[in-house]
Design an enzyme around this catalytic site. Structure first.
Site, PDB file in Angstrom:
ATOM      1  N   ASP A  65      11.058   6.813  -0.882  1.00 38.93           N
ATOM      2  CA  ASP A  65      11.714   5.555  -0.509  1.00 38.93           C
ATOM      3  C   ASP A  65      11.426   4.415  -1.466  1.00 38.93           C
ATOM      4  OD1 ASP A  65      13.186   5.985   1.801  1.00 38.93           O
ATOM      5  OD2 ASP A  65      11.412   5.961   3.068  1.00 38.93           O
TER       6      ASP A  65
HETATM    7  C1  BGC Z   1       6.711   2.734   2.443  1.00 36.15           C
HETATM    8  C2  BGC Z   1       7.364   4.079   2.549  1.00 36.15           C
HETATM    9  C3  BGC Z   1       8.353   4.054   3.653  1.00 36.15           C
HETATM   10  C4  BGC Z   1       9.331   2.903   3.447  1.00 36.15           C
HETATM   11  C5  BGC Z   1      10.383   2.820   4.540  1.00 36.15           C
HETATM   12  C6  BGC Z   1       7.737   1.650   2.321  1.00 36.15           C
HETATM   13  O1  BGC Z   1       7.134   0.403   2.301  1.00 36.15           O
HETATM   14  O2  BGC Z   1       5.831   2.721   1.331  1.00 36.15           O
HETATM   15  O3  BGC Z   1       6.390   5.083   2.752  1.00 36.15           O
HETATM   16  O4  BGC Z   1       9.057   5.258   3.656  1.00 36.15           O
HETATM   17  O5  BGC Z   1       8.628   1.695   3.399  1.00 36.15           O
HETATM   18  O6  BGC Z   1       9.974   2.240   5.675  1.00 36.15           O
HETATM   19  C1  NOJ Z   2       7.729   7.686   4.605  1.00 37.95           C
HETATM   20  C2  NOJ Z   2       9.124   7.811   5.081  1.00 37.95           C
HETATM   21  O1  NOJ Z   2       9.129   7.916   6.494  1.00 37.95           O
HETATM   22  C3  NOJ Z   2       9.809   9.001   4.477  1.00 37.95           C
HETATM   23  O2  NOJ Z   2      11.150   9.020   4.849  1.00 37.95           O
HETATM   24  C4  NOJ Z   2       9.673   8.981   2.988  1.00 37.95           C
HETATM   25  O3  NOJ Z   2      10.257  10.150   2.490  1.00 37.95           O
HETATM   26  C5  NOJ Z   2       8.235   8.861   2.549  1.00 37.95           C
HETATM   27  N1  NOJ Z   2       7.647   7.726   3.180  1.00 37.95           N
HETATM   28  C6  NOJ Z   2       8.083   8.734   1.036  1.00 37.95           C
HETATM   29  O4  NOJ Z   2       8.521   7.502   0.593  1.00 37.95           O
END
Ligand code: BGC
Ligand code: NOJ
Length: 814
Positions: A487
């Site tokens: 993400d």
């Molecule tokens: C986090 C991710 C997460 C994304 C969506 C980011 O700040 O580092 O792990 O998937 O937010 O909520």
């Molecule tokens: C947490 C999110 O819930 C997931 O969708 C994502 O793939 C990972 N973070 C990596 O960014």
């Protein structure tokens, strides 16, 4: 250093001191009513949606840590001294303390001044209430008179509004008290037909429902005025902050004990019949009363608890293993499937790191979570797949999230995470392999929940692939959109505004930045579609997919191979991300795992080289790091990934979710030692001995362990709600132990460490119990299968003829 121990026979983790490095929590509830409970009884409860139907209030990031929960106070009425049997919130020293977190229940026991208290918290299967089953025992030589006070703080339902809209909310609170039951009915007068109740099995000596009356001015939960003075005020909340507190007086002779039941629950009345008498403002309790009476009965409570235990025995009995490694056994047999069920229920909404008001159900997350629980609750997996598919867009893309209460896509986040739709193919294939319920493919499912747009699920799956095919970039690789699985790799965001969300900001047209990871995921998903199309006799479609697979594979080999590993992406300028030519972020874990799992480059030996590079550059004693070197400054063209200080989260943290992809990849190339070694590095039980460093619970996976570049290398964060649970479960059960459902039977193909002599397992698959004995005869992974005493070709134990319920499988490997 440890803070407790595993009691495997009882399937519990036993915490032996209350001051764990972080609150170590558990979840109660299995269907609609859920509760988070820490080892000192902190936490909160909600019905279905952690944001919109919050029963009790919890303040995140609070001081002292983890204040607010399901509290009891014991007051010695002779001396006036009082304490919390769960340590919090009073925090007076206890002579003994244990917290047993079990499957769907938590038991906290303690002794102070020879008074023992034991509280068992659980939610009966499929019920919308939680039980606090408290027992007080007098171990003194003389009689003891005590006051018992309970305390919960009600949330005014919408947890977001509850923590922001004070000008209104301090005026709306309303309660009723009837008999020994406190009803929280804020907004019931208007559009809510639901209310909460807090019941006690004992006659009351008094109660309080107004927080300030109970606590007293400027006092906290650690020192409530009412408890200190032993005198409830019978307050009725009017606005401000409604709470529930029962006061009961108990006398215990030497050696005597007393059991008291509390119920905290949620109830919904039909809108047209919600007041009794009609026309009044009094809650109609006629439908609820029988439920309260039932569960205030000790016999019924014990029965409900037994059925909870039986439910888990059945669920866990579907896959049990006995190996020579206790960490493997414990996680496979107990904690990992348990965590998978919790992530299934809650997605990423409510944990001690997820506030319950932020995110709904993630599309990619929920599809991946399904891989870990489909064998336990296939019927619910089916529903979940159909719910997810109904949020798909006609373009084939998907809403990134949906709200559990409405099941509608979340407009605030929208779509364009270009990996999203592909995960639906993987979850559906997993469901079909587990169940052979082909009817799901014919289910009519709308797009964007819009009536009139229904098409069979099978067509949805085709659109998933088409979505990628319609979005290829300059190198013939899939365009990344807002982000793929990572993400935080935001190649089109170019965000310069303070505080802007990386998740929703897109400043570029998205026609250049490409993802090698999505290419790998596409090939994996498209291969599933080929298999499905062939089974359905759709040979033209199968050939079409084969052609697209070849073209994507060719693009990866030509433009996605960096020399010693797979490249991660191309950015908005067409420059490499995750290449030796980069200054930072030269190699990423994700494409190495995903491309090898998809079988890309196996023939050319690229897989082995990629995995050797992972070992050399990314593997650490605490797990495999997401990428190296870490980003030391903010990169406008890369986005959130470079927003984290080095070593944390997506910036070179050990992002546990992606580790099992490497474990699986290692099994694909036959390296069982390496696969299992990686497995143990992040296995929570194997990290129990370093709990003071790891900090999170030793019985569940955390999303992240700080990487080598971090100050606190090895420290975990974000426990419980993570795709790590499902993928580790898949890696160990299906690839390392190698017991994997397929359309034609159960594959038995272990790729285990060389020094394992074998192992045994029981797997219930399509109603048949497979008793599996694996025996090592040599150092390799070649399999000879003997089924019910007869040698068979290949590595698949077929489904037996109807009526046969047991199959014995002997697998010789060498
Ligand atoms: C986090 C991710 C997460 C994304 C969506 C980011 O700040 O580092 O792990 O998937 O937010 O909520
Ligand atoms: C947490 C999110 O819930 C997931 O969708 C994502 O793939 C990972 N973070 C990596 O960014």
């Amino acid at each position: 250093m440890r803070y407790g121990y595993f009691d495997d026979a009882r399937r519990e983790y036993v915490i032996t001191r209350p001051d764990t490095p972080l609150p170590w929590i558990n979840y109660l509830g299995d269907q609609d009513y859920f509760a988070l409970i820490s080892n000192t009884a902190g936490g909160y409860s909600f019905y279905r949606d952690a944001r919109l139907r919050r029963l009790t209030r919890y303040r995140y990031n609070n001081i002292p840590l983890d204040t607010g929960g399901r509290y009891l106070y014991i007051r010695d009425d002779q001396t006036g001294e009082f304490w919390s049997p769960t340590w919090q919130p009073v925090r007076r020293a206890l002579e003994s303390y244990t917290c047993r977190h079990g499957l769907g229940y938590t038991i906290i026991s303690s002794i102070r001044d020879n008074i023992e208290a034991r509280i068992r918290y659980f939610v009966p299967p499929s019920q919308n209430l939680e039980i606090w089953d408290a027992t007080i025992l007098n171990h003194r030589d003389e009689s003891f008179s005590l006051s018992l006070f309970s305390a919960v703080e009600f949330a005014l339902w919408d947890a977001w509004d509850d923590s922001t809209n004070f000008q209104r909310n301090l005026n709306t609170g309303e309660v009723e008290v009837d008999d020994s039951v406190i009803y929280h009915k804020t907004e019931y007068r208007e559009r809510r037909d639901h209310f909460a109740y807090f019941a006690c099995s004992e006659p009351l000596s008094g109660y309080d429902t107004q927080r300030d009356a109970f606590l007293g001015p400027y006092c906290g939960w650690d020192n409530p005025f009412v408890v200190e003075h032993g005198a409830p005020t019978n307050s009725i909340a009017h606005g401000w902050a409604p709470i529930g507190s029962h006061h009961t007086k108990i006398s215990l002779g030497p050696g005597e004990s007393k059991r008291i039941i509390y119920l905290l629950g949620y109830f919904d009345n039909p809108g047209e019949d919600k007041f009794d008498p009609p026309g009044s403002q009094i809650i109609n309790k006629r439908r609820l009363k029988p439920i309260i009476n039932r569960y205030l009965d000790i016999g019924q409570v014990d029965e409900a608890f037994d059925s909870l235990v039986t439910q888990w025995e059945r669920l866990l009995g579907i896959y049990q293993v006995e190996t020579s490694d206790e960490h493997t056994d414990r996680m496979v047999n107990i904690w990992n499937p348990y965590q998978c069920m919790v992530t299934f229920n809650l997605s990423r909404s409510a944990s001690y790191f997820e506030s319950g008001i932020g995110r709904g159900m993630g599309f990619r997350d929920s599809n991946q979570d399904l891989l870990g629980f489909v064998h336990m609750v296939p019927q619910r997996a089916r529903e979940r797949i159909l719910d997810l598919a109904a949020t798909q867009l006609e373009s084939g893309g998907a809403y990134h999230q949906y709200q559990p209460l409405t099941k509608k896509g979340n407009d605030a986040v929208g779509s364009n995470f270009n990996d999203d739709p592909l995960w639906l193919v993987l979850s559906t294939a997993a469901y079909l392999k587990e169940t052979a319920d082909w009817s799901i493919l014919d289910e009519l499912v709308p797009y964007e929940n819009t009536p009139g747009t229904e098409e069979p699920l099978w067509d949805h799956l085709q659109r998933c692939l088409q979505y990628t095919m319609d979005r290829l970039g300059p190198h013939g690789l899939p365009l990344i959109g807002r982000a793929d699985w990572n993400d935080c790799l935001n190649l089109n965001a170019f965000s310069k505004e303070t505080g802007q969300s990386f998740q929703t900001t897109t400043n570029m047209d998205g026609k250049v930045a490409e993802s090698v990871f999505i290419a790998g995921l596409f090939v994996l998903a498209a291969k599933e579609m080929v298999e499905l199309a062939e089974i359905r006799g759709l040979t033209t479609l199968a050939s079409h997919y084969k052609v697209t697979i070849s073209s994507i594979e060719a693009a990866v080999l030509k433009h996605g191979w960096d020399g010693e590993w797979f490249l991660r992406a191309y950015d908005h300028f067409g420059e490499e991300v995750g290449s030796h030519v980069c200054q930072e972020g030269q190699i990423f874990i994700e494409p190495q795992g995903m491309c090898v799992m998809a079988g890309i480059g196996l023939g050319k030996n690229l897989a082995m080289r990629a995995l050797d590079s992972v070992n050399k550059r990314l593997a650490s004693e605490h797990g495999i790091i997401l990428h190296q070197p870490a980003y030391t400054k903010y990169y406008l063209n890369l986005g959130e990934i470079s927003s984290y200080p080095p070593g944390y989260k997506e910036n070179a943290g050990i992002f546990c979710h992606a580790n099992p992809w490497i474990m699986i990849a290692e099994t694909v190339i036959g390296r069982g030692d390496q696969a299992h070694d990686y497995y143990l590095r992040i296995n929570p039980s194997a990290r129990e001995a370093i709990s003071d460093l790891h900090k999170c619970e030793p019985y569940v996976y955390s999303q992240m362990i700080a990487g080598r570049d971090a100050v606190a290398f090895g420290e975990a964060k974000n426990s419980w709600l993570t795709g790590t649970a499902a993928w580790n479960y898949v890696a160990i059960t299906q690839w390392i132990l190698g017991i994997r459902p397929t359309y034609s039977g159960l594959v038995i193909s272990p790729v285990i460490p060389k020094d394992w002599k074998g192992f045994s397992a029981v797997r219930v698959f399509r109603g048949v119990t497979y008793e599996i004995y694996v025996e090592r005869r040599g150092p390799g992974d070649n399999i000879s299968l003997i089924i019910n005493g007869n040698p068979v070709e290949g590595n698949t134990a077929p489904i037996p003829a109807d009526g046969i319920q047991k199959v014995s499988v002997k697998a010789l490997i060498g």
